[in-house]
Design a protein around this motif. Structure first.
Motif, PDB file in Angstrom:
ATOM      1  N   GLU A  99      11.068 -14.724  17.382  1.00  0.00           N
ATOM      2  CA  GLU A  99      10.490 -13.433  17.730  1.00  0.00           C
ATOM      3  C   GLU A  99       8.965 -13.442  17.839  1.00  0.00           C
ATOM      4  O   GLU A  99       8.401 -12.828  18.744  1.00  0.00           O
ATOM      5  CB  GLU A  99      10.931 -12.375  16.703  1.00  0.00           C
ATOM      6  N   ASN A 100       8.307 -14.110  16.922  1.00  0.00           N
ATOM      7  CA  ASN A 100       6.838 -14.038  16.874  1.00  0.00           C
ATOM      8  C   ASN A 100       6.242 -15.414  17.138  1.00  0.00           C
ATOM      9  O   ASN A 100       6.103 -16.239  16.228  1.00  0.00           O
ATOM     10  CB  ASN A 100       6.387 -13.510  15.504  1.00  0.00           C
ATOM     11  N   ILE A 101       5.893 -15.660  18.393  1.00  0.00           N
ATOM     12  CA  ILE A 101       5.331 -16.953  18.809  1.00  0.00           C
ATOM     13  C   ILE A 101       3.854 -16.764  19.154  1.00  0.00           C
ATOM     14  O   ILE A 101       3.494 -15.841  19.883  1.00  0.00           O
ATOM     15  CB  ILE A 101       6.070 -17.518  20.038  1.00  0.00           C
ATOM     16  N   ILE A 102       3.017 -17.650  18.635  1.00  0.00           N
ATOM     17  CA  ILE A 102       1.592 -17.663  19.000  1.00  0.00           C
ATOM     18  C   ILE A 102       1.280 -19.063  19.502  1.00  0.00           C
ATOM     19  O   ILE A 102       1.553 -20.058  18.818  1.00  0.00           O
ATOM     20  CB  ILE A 102       0.691 -17.321  17.794  1.00  0.00           C
ATOM     21  N   ALA A 103       0.694 -19.153  20.696  1.00  0.00           N
ATOM     22  CA  ALA A 103       0.441 -20.464  21.298  1.00  0.00           C
ATOM     23  C   ALA A 103      -1.035 -20.629  21.632  1.00  0.00           C
ATOM     24  O   ALA A 103      -1.692 -19.687  22.091  1.00  0.00           O
ATOM     25  CB  ALA A 103       1.284 -20.651  22.554  1.00  0.00           C
ATOM     26  N   ARG A 104      -1.535 -21.831  21.400  1.00  0.00           N
ATOM     27  CA  ARG A 104      -2.910 -22.175  21.764  1.00  0.00           C
ATOM     28  C   ARG A 104      -2.962 -22.598  23.220  1.00  0.00           C
ATOM     29  O   ARG A 104      -2.158 -23.426  23.659  1.00  0.00           O
ATOM     30  CB  ARG A 104      -3.416 -23.314  20.874  1.00  0.00           C
ATOM     31  N   ALA A 105      -3.915 -22.027  23.978  1.00  0.00           N
ATOM     32  CA  ALA A 105      -4.127 -22.432  25.370  1.00  0.00           C
ATOM     33  C   ALA A 105      -5.436 -23.201  25.473  1.00  0.00           C
ATOM     34  O   ALA A 105      -6.423 -22.836  24.837  1.00  0.00           O
ATOM     35  CB  ALA A 105      -4.163 -21.221  26.284  1.00  0.00           C
ATOM     36  N   ARG A 106      -5.439 -24.244  26.271  1.00  0.00           N
ATOM     37  CA  ARG A 106      -6.655 -25.057  26.410  1.00  0.00           C
ATOM     38  C   ARG A 106      -7.668 -24.384  27.323  1.00  0.00           C
ATOM     39  O   ARG A 106      -8.876 -24.476  27.105  1.00  0.00           O
ATOM     40  CB  ARG A 106      -6.295 -26.441  26.953  1.00  0.00           C
ATOM     41  N   ASP A 107      -7.189 -23.703  28.363  1.00  0.00           N
ATOM     42  CA  ASP A 107      -8.084 -23.038  29.311  1.00  0.00           C
ATOM     43  C   ASP A 107      -7.314 -21.918  30.016  1.00  0.00           C
ATOM     44  O   ASP A 107      -6.158 -21.624  29.674  1.00  0.00           O
ATOM     45  CB  ASP A 107      -8.650 -24.035  30.330  1.00  0.00           C
ATOM     46  N   GLU A 108      -7.962 -21.282  30.989  1.00  0.00           N
ATOM     47  CA  GLU A 108      -7.350 -20.145  31.685  1.00  0.00           C
ATOM     48  C   GLU A 108      -6.088 -20.547  32.470  1.00  0.00           C
ATOM     49  O   GLU A 108      -5.122 -19.791  32.533  1.00  0.00           O
ATOM     50  CB  GLU A 108      -8.366 -19.492  32.625  1.00  0.00           C
ATOM     51  N   LYS A 109      -6.093 -21.734  33.061  1.00  0.00           N
ATOM     52  CA  LYS A 109      -4.908 -22.190  33.803  1.00  0.00           C
ATOM     53  C   LYS A 109      -3.714 -22.356  32.873  1.00  0.00           C
ATOM     54  O   LYS A 109      -2.590 -21.947  33.193  1.00  0.00           O
ATOM     55  CB  LYS A 109      -5.217 -23.512  34.514  1.00  0.00           C
ATOM     56  N   HIS A 110      -3.990 -22.966  31.721  1.00  0.00           N
ATOM     57  CA  HIS A 110      -2.940 -23.143  30.717  1.00  0.00           C
ATOM     58  C   HIS A 110      -2.421 -21.776  30.261  1.00  0.00           C
ATOM     59  O   HIS A 110      -1.207 -21.567  30.092  1.00  0.00           O
ATOM     60  CB  HIS A 110      -3.522 -23.931  29.537  1.00  0.00           C
ATOM     61  N   LYS A 111      -3.339 -20.827  30.096  1.00  0.00           N
ATOM     62  CA  LYS A 111      -2.953 -19.472  29.679  1.00  0.00           C
ATOM     63  C   LYS A 111      -2.045 -18.819  30.721  1.00  0.00           C
ATOM     64  O   LYS A 111      -1.058 -18.136  30.373  1.00  0.00           O
ATOM     65  CB  LYS A 111      -4.214 -18.624  29.475  1.00  0.00           C
ATOM     66  N   ARG A 112      -2.336 -19.011  31.999  1.00  0.00           N
ATOM     67  CA  ARG A 112      -1.522 -18.420  33.073  1.00  0.00           C
ATOM     68  C   ARG A 112      -0.096 -18.969  33.043  1.00  0.00           C
ATOM     69  O   ARG A 112       0.871 -18.230  33.255  1.00  0.00           O
ATOM     70  CB  ARG A 112      -2.169 -18.697  34.425  1.00  0.00           C
ATOM     71  N   ILE A 113       0.026 -20.253  32.740  1.00  0.00           N
ATOM     72  CA  ILE A 113       1.370 -20.858  32.678  1.00  0.00           C
ATOM     73  C   ILE A 113       2.154 -20.289  31.504  1.00  0.00           C
ATOM     74  O   ILE A 113       3.346 -19.962  31.628  1.00  0.00           O
ATOM     75  CB  ILE A 113       1.262 -22.395  32.564  1.00  0.00           C
ATOM     76  N   LEU A 114       1.471 -20.152  30.359  1.00  0.00           N
ATOM     77  CA  LEU A 114       2.137 -19.585  29.179  1.00  0.00           C
ATOM     78  C   LEU A 114       2.564 -18.142  29.443  1.00  0.00           C
ATOM     79  O   LEU A 114       3.632 -17.706  29.010  1.00  0.00           O
ATOM     80  CB  LEU A 114       1.202 -19.651  27.967  1.00  0.00           C
ATOM     81  N   THR A 115       1.715 -17.416  30.163  1.00  0.00           N
ATOM     82  CA  THR A 115       2.057 -16.040  30.523  1.00  0.00           C
ATOM     83  C   THR A 115       3.289 -16.016  31.433  1.00  0.00           C
ATOM     84  O   THR A 115       4.188 -15.174  31.285  1.00  0.00           O
ATOM     85  CB  THR A 115       0.874 -15.358  31.232  1.00  0.00           C
ATOM     86  N   ALA A 116       3.351 -16.968  32.366  1.00  0.00           N
ATOM     87  CA  ALA A 116       4.491 -17.054  33.281  1.00  0.00           C
ATOM     88  C   ALA A 116       5.782 -17.402  32.535  1.00  0.00           C
ATOM     89  O   ALA A 116       6.876 -16.982  32.954  1.00  0.00           O
ATOM     90  CB  ALA A 116       4.213 -18.105  34.346  1.00  0.00           C
ATOM     91  N   LEU A 117       5.651 -18.115  31.405  1.00  0.00           N
ATOM     92  CA  LEU A 117       6.842 -18.460  30.618  1.00  0.00           C
ATOM     93  C   LEU A 117       7.375 -17.264  29.850  1.00  0.00           C
ATOM     94  O   LEU A 117       8.522 -17.280  29.388  1.00  0.00           O
ATOM     95  CB  LEU A 117       6.515 -19.583  29.639  1.00  0.00           C
ATOM     96  N   GLY A 118       6.539 -16.230  29.704  1.00  0.00           N
ATOM     97  CA  GLY A 118       7.021 -15.027  29.035  1.00  0.00           C
ATOM     98  C   GLY A 118       6.197 -14.572  27.845  1.00  0.00           C
ATOM     99  O   GLY A 118       6.515 -13.546  27.228  1.00  0.00           O
ATOM    100  N   LEU A 119       5.122 -15.287  27.506  1.00  0.00           N
ATOM    101  CA  LEU A 119       4.279 -14.862  26.391  1.00  0.00           C
ATOM    102  C   LEU A 119       3.317 -13.767  26.847  1.00  0.00           C
ATOM    103  O   LEU A 119       2.861 -13.761  27.988  1.00  0.00           O
ATOM    104  CB  LEU A 119       3.482 -16.045  25.837  1.00  0.00           C
ATOM    105  N   SER A 120       3.019 -12.853  25.944  1.00  0.00           N
ATOM    106  CA  SER A 120       2.078 -11.779  26.262  1.00  0.00           C
ATOM    107  C   SER A 120       0.650 -12.242  25.977  1.00  0.00           C
ATOM    108  O   SER A 120       0.420 -13.295  25.381  1.00  0.00           O
ATOM    109  CB  SER A 120       2.395 -10.540  25.424  1.00  0.00           C
ATOM    110  N   GLU A 121      -0.310 -11.414  26.396  1.00  0.00           N
ATOM    111  CA  GLU A 121      -1.734 -11.730  26.171  1.00  0.00           C
ATOM    112  C   GLU A 121      -2.046 -11.930  24.682  1.00  0.00           C
ATOM    113  O   GLU A 121      -2.791 -12.816  24.305  1.00  0.00           O
ATOM    114  CB  GLU A 121      -2.608 -10.599  26.724  1.00  0.00           C
ATOM    115  N   ASN A 122      -1.433 -11.097  23.847  1.00  0.00           N
ATOM    116  CA  ASN A 122      -1.701 -11.154  22.410  1.00  0.00           C
ATOM    117  C   ASN A 122      -1.106 -12.393  21.737  1.00  0.00           C
ATOM    118  O   ASN A 122      -1.450 -12.711  20.597  1.00  0.00           O
ATOM    119  CB  ASN A 122      -1.152  -9.905  21.711  1.00  0.00           C
ATOM    120  N   GLN A 123      -0.202 -13.057  22.437  1.00  0.00           N
ATOM    121  CA  GLN A 123       0.432 -14.248  21.863  1.00  0.00           C
ATOM    122  C   GLN A 123      -0.284 -15.540  22.258  1.00  0.00           C
ATOM    123  O   GLN A 123       0.092 -16.616  21.784  1.00  0.00           O
ATOM    124  CB  GLN A 123       1.901 -14.332  22.321  1.00  0.00           C
ATOM    125  N   ILE A 124      -1.298 -15.435  23.096  1.00  0.00           N
ATOM    126  CA  ILE A 124      -1.996 -16.625  23.593  1.00  0.00           C
ATOM    127  C   ILE A 124      -3.426 -16.637  23.075  1.00  0.00           C
ATOM    128  O   ILE A 124      -4.153 -15.647  23.196  1.00  0.00           O
ATOM    129  CB  ILE A 124      -1.981 -16.654  25.141  1.00  0.00           C
TER     130      ILE A 124
END
Length: 304
Positions: A99-124
């Motif tokens: 339920e509660n996933i928090i992921a580290r993104a290396r840069d904005e591109k990485h963040k966009r991919i994580l967002t596409a996988l289903g994570l919200s802004e607050n989880q990245i």
């Protein structure tokens, strides 16, 4: 103290190690997952309690499921340089309905991919972006470098200021002029491990940590009043003035000594030496004169 939670951290990286240290300091229970047992032992052996370690490959969904990853209150993905492994881990966690996933993104591109996988802004989390915001805030405002900036936008900043100005020690918030206004508000006071919800009659004590919410236009003045920045500058200036006065006195005494020595030298050269020389010459003349007079007297006596 925050309610104790079970927190899983996947991947040992600099980011993960910082999170682990903070969570352990907050008395939280942490379990760290990584495929490299040597890395786990190297970086986590210093923790005697509060940290458990499990060796597994997080890209293996079955391994995560067998180790009860879904039971943790929070799962933090801190995989370092291997972006592909990090993305696979996030997909596995989503499939396992964590339920509660928090992921580290290396840069904005990485963040966009994580967002596409289903994570919200607050989880990245973008660590570099967060660090940049804090450094920028501290460069603009008179905030201690050891103090965390909790949040900032164009108009308001929330931060913690330490009570170091002796002029406000043991005085009430009302007496110090720090009562709530439209520009700032003291949210809480941290004192010796306790949290106080202050009112106008709460006294401020030395080394209190005051959590404030203030407009960016007044935070500098507020920080000066609480931390004593202006006083510190005055003290430094006073010390500099005293030092300059002492230095000037020393220079004056030194110059006076030099002048006195010059005067003494001049006096010796122009007066004492000349008088001494004149006296020597005068003595020679006197002797010579006396000899001449004696000779003339003897001649007169012989003539008689």
């Amino acid at each position: 103290m925050a309610k104790k939670k079970s927190i899983a951290i996947i991947g040992v990286s600099n980011f993960s190690l910082s999170v682990i240290k903070t969570l352990v300091d907050k008395k939280q229970q942490v379990t760290v997952f990584d495929y490299d047992e040597d890395k786990l032992n190297l970086h986590l052996s210093e923790y005697e309690y509060g940290v458990d370690v499990i060796v597994l490959d997080s890209t293996n969904k079955m391994a995560l499921a067998k180790n009860g990853i879904k039971a943790y209150d929070v799962v933090i993905v801190g995989v370092g340089t291997n972006i592909e492994s990090g993305l696979m881990t996030v997909l596995n966690l989503i499939d396992l309905e964590c339920e509660n996933i928090i992921a580290r993104a290396r840069d904005e591109k990485h963040k966009r991919i994580l967002t596409a996988l289903g994570l919200s802004e607050n989880q990245i989390i973008l660590p570099d972006a967060l660090a940049g915001n804090i450094v920028a805030a501290r460069s603009m405002f008179n905030i201690d470098l050891d103090v965390d900036v909790q949040s900032i936008d164009e108009d308001f900043v929330s931060t913690t200021l330490s009570v170091n100005n002796h002029n406000i020690f043991n005085k009430t918030i009302l007496a110090t002029g720090l009562s709530t206004t439209k520009d700032f508000n003291i949210i809480q006071i941290r004192r010796k491990g306790k949290i106080l919800l202050p009112d106008d009659y709460t006294e401020l004590k030395e080394n209190d940590e005051v959590v404030v919410f203030a407009r960016t236009t007044v935070i500098n003045e507020l920080a000066e009043k609480i931390q004593g920045g202006a006083k510190d500058k005055k003290d430094v200036n006073d010390e500099l003035v005293i030092f300059e006065e002492l230095e000037n006195d020393n220079n004056k005494n030194m110059n006076k000594s030099i002048d006195d020595k010059k005067k003494d030298d001049d006096l010796f050269d122009s007066t004492a030496a000349d008088d001494l020389f004149d006296s020597i010459i005068f003595d020679d003349n006197v002797n010579e004169t006396i000899d001449v007079l004696k000779s003339e007297k003897n001649k007169k006596e012989l003539k008689k």
